[in-house]
Write a protein that holds these residues in place. Structure first.
Motif, PDB file in Angstrom:
ATOM      1  N   LEU A 292     107.228  98.246  25.223  1.00  0.00           N
ATOM      2  CA  LEU A 292     106.874  97.068  24.516  1.00  0.00           C
ATOM      3  C   LEU A 292     107.457  97.059  23.079  1.00  0.00           C
ATOM      4  O   LEU A 292     108.237  95.789  22.752  1.00  0.00           O
ATOM      5  N   TYR A 293     107.464  98.167  22.341  1.00  0.00           N
ATOM      6  CA  TYR A 293     108.241  98.030  21.092  1.00  0.00           C
ATOM      7  C   TYR A 293     109.814  97.845  21.189  1.00  0.00           C
ATOM      8  O   TYR A 293     110.350  97.065  20.374  1.00  0.00           O
ATOM      9  N   ARG A 294     110.481  98.296  22.214  1.00  0.00           N
ATOM     10  CA  ARG A 294     111.894  98.050  22.268  1.00  0.00           C
ATOM     11  C   ARG A 294     111.963  96.661  22.765  1.00  0.00           C
ATOM     12  O   ARG A 294     112.893  96.162  22.085  1.00  0.00           O
ATOM     13  N   ASP A 295     111.170  96.179  23.707  1.00  0.00           N
ATOM     14  CA  ASP A 295     111.343  94.573  23.893  1.00  0.00           C
ATOM     15  C   ASP A 295     111.339  93.730  22.638  1.00  0.00           C
ATOM     16  O   ASP A 295     112.002  92.741  22.515  1.00  0.00           O
ATOM     17  N   TYR A 296     110.244  94.169  21.903  1.00  0.00           N
ATOM     18  CA  TYR A 296     110.014  93.407  20.606  1.00  0.00           C
ATOM     19  C   TYR A 296     111.185  93.304  19.684  1.00  0.00           C
ATOM     20  O   TYR A 296     111.415  92.385  19.130  1.00  0.00           O
ATOM     21  N   LEU A 297     111.479  94.745  19.424  1.00  0.00           N
ATOM     22  CA  LEU A 297     112.672  94.718  18.535  1.00  0.00           C
ATOM     23  C   LEU A 297     114.025  94.080  19.083  1.00  0.00           C
ATOM     24  O   LEU A 297     114.587  93.232  18.112  1.00  0.00           O
ATOM     25  N   LEU A 298     114.034  94.155  19.979  1.00  0.00           N
ATOM     26  CA  LEU A 298     115.650  93.418  20.787  1.00  0.00           C
ATOM     27  C   LEU A 298     115.306  91.877  20.563  1.00  0.00           C
ATOM     28  O   LEU A 298     116.173  91.302  20.385  1.00  0.00           O
ATOM     29  N   SER A 299     114.106  91.460  20.734  1.00  0.00           N
ATOM     30  CA  SER A 299     113.930  90.040  20.655  1.00  0.00           C
ATOM     31  C   SER A 299     114.049  89.421  19.302  1.00  0.00           C
ATOM     32  O   SER A 299     114.377  88.743  19.088  1.00  0.00           O
ATOM     33  N   ARG A 300     112.877  90.206  18.654  1.00  0.00           N
ATOM     34  CA  ARG A 300     112.546  89.589  17.081  1.00  0.00           C
ATOM     35  C   ARG A 300     113.400  90.193  16.127  1.00  0.00           C
ATOM     36  O   ARG A 300     113.412  89.601  14.855  1.00  0.00           O
ATOM     37  N   HIS A 301     113.825  91.488  16.169  1.00  0.00           N
ATOM     38  CA  HIS A 301     114.401  92.093  14.900  1.00  0.00           C
ATOM     39  C   HIS A 301     115.794  92.892  15.303  1.00  0.00           C
ATOM     40  O   HIS A 301     116.180  93.853  14.686  1.00  0.00           O
ATOM     41  N   ALA A 302     116.476  92.172  16.248  1.00  0.00           N
ATOM     42  CA  ALA A 302     118.049  92.585  16.630  1.00  0.00           C
ATOM     43  C   ALA A 302     118.983  92.580  15.402  1.00  0.00           C
ATOM     44  O   ALA A 302     118.918  91.426  14.697  1.00  0.00           O
TER      45      ALA A 302
ATOM     46  N   GLY B 262     118.325  94.323  12.535  1.00  0.00           N
ATOM     47  CA  GLY B 262     117.568  94.387  11.322  1.00  0.00           C
ATOM     48  C   GLY B 262     117.448  95.960  10.830  1.00  0.00           C
ATOM     49  O   GLY B 262     116.748  96.085  10.038  1.00  0.00           O
ATOM     50  N   GLY B 263     118.174  96.877  11.386  1.00  0.00           N
ATOM     51  CA  GLY B 263     118.343  98.179  10.798  1.00  0.00           C
ATOM     52  C   GLY B 263     117.298  99.134  11.702  1.00  0.00           C
ATOM     53  O   GLY B 263     117.470 100.201  11.331  1.00  0.00           O
ATOM     54  N   MET B 264     116.609  98.543  12.666  1.00  0.00           N
ATOM     55  CA  MET B 264     115.640  99.656  13.470  1.00  0.00           C
ATOM     56  C   MET B 264     116.168  99.580  14.746  1.00  0.00           C
ATOM     57  O   MET B 264     116.654  98.675  15.376  1.00  0.00           O
ATOM     58  N   ASP B 265     116.633 100.730  15.360  1.00  0.00           N
ATOM     59  CA  ASP B 265     117.156 100.875  16.653  1.00  0.00           C
ATOM     60  C   ASP B 265     116.145 100.952  17.974  1.00  0.00           C
ATOM     61  O   ASP B 265     115.264 101.854  17.805  1.00  0.00           O
ATOM     62  N   ALA B 266     116.248  99.909  18.718  1.00  0.00           N
ATOM     63  CA  ALA B 266     115.201  99.903  19.692  1.00  0.00           C
ATOM     64  C   ALA B 266     115.469 100.997  20.839  1.00  0.00           C
ATOM     65  O   ALA B 266     114.374 100.996  21.211  1.00  0.00           O
ATOM     66  N   HIS B 267     116.533 101.365  20.741  1.00  0.00           N
ATOM     67  CA  HIS B 267     116.617 102.150  21.893  1.00  0.00           C
ATOM     68  C   HIS B 267     116.609 103.864  21.303  1.00  0.00           C
ATOM     69  O   HIS B 267     116.956 104.664  22.124  1.00  0.00           O
ATOM     70  N   ASN B 268     116.178 104.012  20.220  1.00  0.00           N
ATOM     71  CA  ASN B 268     115.887 105.278  19.821  1.00  0.00           C
ATOM     72  C   ASN B 268     114.523 105.799  19.950  1.00  0.00           C
ATOM     73  O   ASN B 268     113.630 105.518  18.930  1.00  0.00           O
ATOM     74  N   ARG B 269     114.201 106.622  20.891  1.00  0.00           N
ATOM     75  CA  ARG B 269     112.780 106.919  21.109  1.00  0.00           C
ATOM     76  C   ARG B 269     112.318 107.849  20.148  1.00  0.00           C
ATOM     77  O   ARG B 269     111.006 107.758  19.629  1.00  0.00           O
ATOM     78  N   GLU B 270     113.112 108.585  19.552  1.00  0.00           N
ATOM     79  CA  GLU B 270     112.481 109.503  18.501  1.00  0.00           C
ATOM     80  C   GLU B 270     112.277 109.058  17.299  1.00  0.00           C
ATOM     81  O   GLU B 270     111.367 109.127  16.732  1.00  0.00           O
ATOM     82  N   ALA B 271     112.934 107.695  16.946  1.00  0.00           N
ATOM     83  CA  ALA B 271     112.582 106.973  15.675  1.00  0.00           C
ATOM     84  C   ALA B 271     111.294 106.286  16.117  1.00  0.00           C
ATOM     85  O   ALA B 271     110.565 106.165  14.763  1.00  0.00           O
ATOM     86  N   PHE B 272     111.253 105.792  17.055  1.00  0.00           N
ATOM     87  CA  PHE B 272     109.795 105.138  17.392  1.00  0.00           C
ATOM     88  C   PHE B 272     108.530 106.025  16.942  1.00  0.00           C
ATOM     89  O   PHE B 272     107.643 105.603  16.388  1.00  0.00           O
ATOM     90  N   HIS B 273     108.838 107.141  17.543  1.00  0.00           N
ATOM     91  CA  HIS B 273     107.528 108.530  17.161  1.00  0.00           C
ATOM     92  C   HIS B 273     107.568 108.674  15.560  1.00  0.00           C
ATOM     93  O   HIS B 273     106.578 108.754  15.243  1.00  0.00           O
ATOM     94  N   THR B 274     108.814 108.906  15.176  1.00  0.00           N
ATOM     95  CA  THR B 274     108.865 109.269  13.764  1.00  0.00           C
ATOM     96  C   THR B 274     108.380 108.086  12.860  1.00  0.00           C
ATOM     97  O   THR B 274     107.592 108.409  11.749  1.00  0.00           O
ATOM     98  N   PHE B 275     108.525 107.005  13.267  1.00  0.00           N
ATOM     99  CA  PHE B 275     108.245 105.835  12.299  1.00  0.00           C
ATOM    100  C   PHE B 275     106.490 105.606  12.330  1.00  0.00           C
ATOM    101  O   PHE B 275     105.685 105.338  11.230  1.00  0.00           O
ATOM    102  N   LEU B 276     105.823 105.910  13.442  1.00  0.00           N
ATOM    103  CA  LEU B 276     104.498 105.499  13.565  1.00  0.00           C
ATOM    104  C   LEU B 276     103.732 106.460  13.676  1.00  0.00           C
ATOM    105  O   LEU B 276     102.167 106.432  13.262  1.00  0.00           O
ATOM    106  N   GLU B 277     104.080 107.645  14.205  1.00  0.00           N
ATOM    107  CA  GLU B 277     103.218 108.896  14.075  1.00  0.00           C
ATOM    108  C   GLU B 277     102.843 109.745  12.853  1.00  0.00           C
ATOM    109  O   GLU B 277     103.883 109.357  11.841  1.00  0.00           O
ATOM    110  N   CYS B 278     101.785 110.175  12.287  1.00  0.00           N
ATOM    111  CA  CYS B 278     101.430 110.890  11.245  1.00  0.00           C
ATOM    112  C   CYS B 278     100.616 112.279  11.590  1.00  0.00           C
ATOM    113  O   CYS B 278      99.518 111.954  11.817  1.00  0.00           O
ATOM    114  N   SER B 279     101.179 113.362  11.401  1.00  0.00           N
ATOM    115  CA  SER B 279     100.679 114.604  11.679  1.00  0.00           C
ATOM    116  C   SER B 279      99.234 114.745  10.656  1.00  0.00           C
ATOM    117  O   SER B 279      98.302 115.417  11.291  1.00  0.00           O
ATOM    118  N   TRP B 280      99.074 114.139   9.448  1.00  0.00           N
ATOM    119  CA  TRP B 280      98.153 114.317   8.554  1.00  0.00           C
ATOM    120  C   TRP B 280      97.354 113.330   8.613  1.00  0.00           C
ATOM    121  O   TRP B 280      96.004 113.491   7.920  1.00  0.00           O
TER     122      TRP B 280
END
Length: 238
Positions: free
Chosen positions: A108-118, A120-138
């Protein structure tokens, strides 16, 4: 002097501003060695900071102060007519809170970025960046799945702190724009804060003149951090 008052800050290099065209920006980051917790992050939210992944930052631009921290006082919020219509239009949706990102969320994130923010500096096909951006260990991070039947319509990433909740990011099915799912997610976050007696929903930065950030001023009352304190945003603010 408390431990929080001794936090070191690091400045980023200047980069292209993502909100206002033709401008550059930079951020002040909390020392990555400083041990963060949800309670400490709650205090930092009150000082106008925000997280991206595990990193906590605040805009620190030399010639611009357009990024203004904004929050909604949950108890006094009053939905306007359009927001009430949004809730009614989406009364067929269900909401479930989960604690891990999965493949369905990434699709869903990939489809959203490709449609709304192509572009825009965020790589829709970078799975690692998806997790790095949204997750937080602390942090106490929750992923709100919003569905129509079994179909995932939107995912809202929400941080919980003792001082309130923070709307990190929401992405949704680009074919469902009529539902106004971004607005719907914020309305449900306000409802959740009220039910748990949490005082505020933090929306990040309101940026006057930025179309991306304009929706935030429609949640009233809205408080903004200016001149050293949180103040109500005047009704006639552009």
């Amino acid at each position: 002097m408390s431990e929080l008052e001794r936090i070191r800050l690091f400045l980023s290099v200047e980069h292209v501003c993502g909100y206002l065209p033709g401008r550059s920006s930079r951020n002040a980051f909390i020392d990555p060695e400083f041990p963060l917790t949800p309670a400490r992050y709650g205090w930092l939210l009150e000082q106008g900071f925000r997280r991206s992944g595990v990193h906590v930052y605040r805009p620190y631009c030399q010639h611009c102060m357009s990024c203004i921290p904004a929050r909604i006082p949950a108890a006094s919020f009053q939905a306007n007519r359009n927001q009430r219509r949004c809730l009614a239009r989406n009364d067929d949706l269900s909401l479930k809170v989960v604690h891990r990102l999965n493949e369905e969320h990434y699709a869903l994130y990939r489809d959203y970025l490709l449609s709304r923010h192509a572009g825009g500096g965020m790589d829709a096909h970078n799975r690692e960046a998806f997790h790095t951006f949204l997750e937080c260990s602390w942090g106490e991070v929750r992923y709100w799945e919003i569905r129509a039947g079994r179909r995932l319509q939107a995912l809202a990433v929400v941080d919980e702190t003792p001082r309130g909740i923070s709307a990190v990011y929401t992405f949704f099915d680009p074919d469902e724009t009529r539902r106004s799912l971004g607005t719907y997610a914020v309305l449900k976050q306000i409802e959740d804060a009220r039910q748990r007696d949490l005082p505020h929903v933090y929306l990040g930065y309101w940026v006057p003149g930025s179309q991306k950030m304009d929706y935030k001023r429609h949640f009233r009352p809205l408080e903004v951090l200016m001149n050293g304190g949180w103040k109500p945003l005047p009704e006639d603010s552009p």
